[in-house]
Design a protein around this motif. Structure first.
Motif, PDB file in Angstrom:
ATOM      1  N   ASN A 254      12.520 -11.103 -31.103  1.00  0.00           N
ATOM      2  CA  ASN A 254      12.916  -9.774 -31.054  1.00  0.00           C
ATOM      3  C   ASN A 254      11.621  -8.949 -30.448  1.00  0.00           C
ATOM      4  O   ASN A 254      11.687  -7.850 -29.775  1.00  0.00           O
ATOM      5  CB  ASN A 254      13.462  -9.098 -32.369  1.00  0.00           C
ATOM      6  N   PHE A 255      10.419  -9.437 -30.728  1.00  0.00           N
ATOM      7  CA  PHE A 255       9.352  -8.801 -30.185  1.00  0.00           C
ATOM      8  C   PHE A 255       8.910  -8.341 -28.946  1.00  0.00           C
ATOM      9  O   PHE A 255       8.424  -7.540 -28.496  1.00  0.00           O
ATOM     10  CB  PHE A 255       8.025  -9.355 -31.080  1.00  0.00           C
ATOM     11  N   ALA A 256       9.534  -9.448 -28.123  1.00  0.00           N
ATOM     12  CA  ALA A 256       9.502  -9.327 -26.676  1.00  0.00           C
ATOM     13  C   ALA A 256      10.526  -8.510 -25.880  1.00  0.00           C
ATOM     14  O   ALA A 256      10.414  -8.299 -24.830  1.00  0.00           O
ATOM     15  CB  ALA A 256       9.290 -10.590 -25.979  1.00  0.00           C
ATOM     16  N   ARG A 257      11.641  -8.380 -26.664  1.00  0.00           N
ATOM     17  CA  ARG A 257      12.796  -7.626 -26.153  1.00  0.00           C
ATOM     18  C   ARG A 257      12.450  -6.186 -25.246  1.00  0.00           C
ATOM     19  O   ARG A 257      12.936  -6.195 -24.162  1.00  0.00           O
ATOM     20  CB  ARG A 257      13.755  -7.100 -27.141  1.00  0.00           C
ATOM     21  N   ASP A 258      11.542  -5.300 -25.800  1.00  0.00           N
ATOM     22  CA  ASP A 258      11.293  -4.084 -25.011  1.00  0.00           C
ATOM     23  C   ASP A 258      10.260  -4.164 -23.957  1.00  0.00           C
ATOM     24  O   ASP A 258      10.045  -3.132 -23.316  1.00  0.00           O
ATOM     25  CB  ASP A 258      11.157  -3.145 -25.964  1.00  0.00           C
ATOM     26  N   GLY A 259       9.509  -5.285 -24.128  1.00  0.00           N
ATOM     27  CA  GLY A 259       8.251  -5.409 -23.333  1.00  0.00           C
ATOM     28  C   GLY A 259       8.404  -6.265 -21.917  1.00  0.00           C
ATOM     29  O   GLY A 259       7.667  -6.303 -21.191  1.00  0.00           O
ATOM     30  N   MET A 260       9.793  -6.530 -21.595  1.00  0.00           N
ATOM     31  CA  MET A 260       9.882  -7.161 -20.388  1.00  0.00           C
ATOM     32  C   MET A 260      11.342  -6.718 -19.839  1.00  0.00           C
ATOM     33  O   MET A 260      12.080  -6.328 -20.615  1.00  0.00           O
ATOM     34  CB  MET A 260       9.758  -8.557 -20.505  1.00  0.00           C
ATOM     35  N   GLN A 261      11.732  -7.061 -18.497  1.00  0.00           N
ATOM     36  CA  GLN A 261      12.938  -6.744 -18.205  1.00  0.00           C
ATOM     37  C   GLN A 261      13.975  -7.851 -18.954  1.00  0.00           C
ATOM     38  O   GLN A 261      13.792  -8.924 -19.448  1.00  0.00           O
ATOM     39  CB  GLN A 261      12.995  -7.386 -16.489  1.00  0.00           C
ATOM     40  N   GLU A 262      15.279  -7.129 -19.167  1.00  0.00           N
ATOM     41  CA  GLU A 262      16.287  -7.672 -19.916  1.00  0.00           C
ATOM     42  C   GLU A 262      16.608  -9.147 -19.604  1.00  0.00           C
ATOM     43  O   GLU A 262      16.777 -10.266 -20.420  1.00  0.00           O
ATOM     44  CB  GLU A 262      17.544  -6.797 -20.254  1.00  0.00           C
ATOM     45  N   LYS A 263      16.600  -9.290 -18.090  1.00  0.00           N
ATOM     46  CA  LYS A 263      17.032 -10.648 -17.809  1.00  0.00           C
ATOM     47  C   LYS A 263      15.781 -11.607 -17.818  1.00  0.00           C
ATOM     48  O   LYS A 263      16.183 -12.927 -18.094  1.00  0.00           O
ATOM     49  CB  LYS A 263      17.648 -10.681 -16.248  1.00  0.00           C
ATOM     50  N   ASP A 264      14.795 -11.294 -17.773  1.00  0.00           N
ATOM     51  CA  ASP A 264      13.586 -11.943 -17.993  1.00  0.00           C
ATOM     52  C   ASP A 264      13.630 -12.459 -19.347  1.00  0.00           C
ATOM     53  O   ASP A 264      13.241 -13.523 -19.822  1.00  0.00           O
ATOM     54  CB  ASP A 264      12.307 -11.454 -17.453  1.00  0.00           C
ATOM     55  N   TRP A 265      13.713 -11.426 -20.375  1.00  0.00           N
ATOM     56  CA  TRP A 265      13.850 -11.759 -21.700  1.00  0.00           C
ATOM     57  C   TRP A 265      15.041 -12.640 -22.063  1.00  0.00           C
ATOM     58  O   TRP A 265      14.846 -13.824 -22.811  1.00  0.00           O
ATOM     59  CB  TRP A 265      13.941 -10.429 -22.492  1.00  0.00           C
ATOM     60  N   LEU A 266      16.079 -12.525 -21.739  1.00  0.00           N
ATOM     61  CA  LEU A 266      17.311 -13.478 -21.888  1.00  0.00           C
ATOM     62  C   LEU A 266      16.854 -14.954 -21.502  1.00  0.00           C
ATOM     63  O   LEU A 266      17.205 -15.715 -22.111  1.00  0.00           O
ATOM     64  CB  LEU A 266      18.475 -12.901 -21.480  1.00  0.00           C
ATOM     65  N   SER A 267      16.153 -14.990 -20.142  1.00  0.00           N
ATOM     66  CA  SER A 267      15.902 -16.190 -19.620  1.00  0.00           C
ATOM     67  C   SER A 267      14.820 -16.935 -20.730  1.00  0.00           C
ATOM     68  O   SER A 267      14.828 -18.242 -20.825  1.00  0.00           O
ATOM     69  CB  SER A 267      15.111 -16.052 -18.096  1.00  0.00           C
TER      70      SER A 267
END
Length: 253
Positions: free
Chosen positions: A79-92
């Motif tokens: 959860n900590f990285a969720r808002d710090g990167m593009q959503e598609k990159d976070w999901l990947s």
């Protein structure tokens, strides 16, 4: 979500079944249930993990309290990285960690119940025949198959590229090939070979000629009708189909 009941698969087939169930649950979280998953991964909360369960369920929760845990633990703090990167990159990124966790759980069972070299190899080969969660979420395998099958001549029910150049009103929905005469059997087999590796964007399973499929007009991923709750009759009245993931997309802060 009640999916974490104690379960100890003891044979290669049971471990593989456990793997497939957990994998299907995590794929749901990152595709068809992605909006719900996104909301649950609140960066303001403590270290959260994505769990997959044998019953094809998923859960976002805190890690197990006991040390050492009963099973290997998934990646902490997704959860900590969720808002710090593009959503598609976070999901990947979550998908990559999920793949690693699934393998660790499967081979934990293998070690615990004394799988020998032949059993471990058989288990790995069974797992390796499935696309990874990362490949499903990013569409990596789908893109490779699409390039290979872009010259398909049998497009009456699978209007991937031809339907775009043709009538926009024609619904691009079914990959099912139903031969009406025996003369078409050869074409049917050829088509199965071309699209046999096409993956459902929801469950990640391979294309099968006897199942109804529908293609998203936005992301161009294919889905089992049953996975996105679309019937052939309903598809005939859809001018532009949007999959659950594309329908739920909205601007993220």
């Amino acid at each position: 979500m009640d999916g974490g009941a104690a379960y100890n698969p003891r044979t290669v087939e049971e471990v593989f079944r456990d793997f497939k169930g957990r994998r299907a649950g995590m794929i749901k979280a990152l595709t068809t249930d992605v909006d719900d998953f996104y909301q649950q991964c609140d960066p303001e909360k403590e270290n959260l993990c994505l769990y997959g369960y044998p019953g094809e369920q998923w859960e976002v929760n805190l890690p197990a309290e006991e040390v050492p845990p009963e099973l290997p633990e998934p990646a902490l703090g997704i959860n900590f990285a969720r808002d710090g990167m593009q959503e598609k990159d976070w999901l990947s990124l979550v998908a990559v960690h999920s793949d690693a966790w699934l393998l660790s759980v499967a081979f934990y069972f293998g070690a615990r119940f004394g799988f020998d070299k032949a059993d471990r190899k058989r288990l790995f080969n069974m797992i390796n025949d499935l696309p990874t969660i990362f490949e499903v979420v990013t569409g990596t395998v789908k893109k490779q198959v699409k390039e290979k099958s872009s010259v398909s001549n049998h497009s009456s029910n699978k209007s991937k590229s031809n339907s775009k150049r043709g009538s926009e009103s024609q619904t691009k929905y079914s990959k099912t090939i139903q031969s009406k005469d025996e003369d078409e059997e050869g074409l049917e087999e050829e088509d199965d070979e071309e699209h046999g590796e096409t993956l459902c964007g929801a469950c990640g399973e391979n294309y099968a000629a006897d199942e109804f499929w529908i293609c998203c007009d936005i992301c161009e991923k294919w889905f089992h009708g049953k996975c996105v709750k679309i019937t052939p009759a309903r598809a005939e009245h859809i001018k532009q189909y949007k999959c659950p993931s594309c329908s739920n997309k909205r601007a993220r802060p």
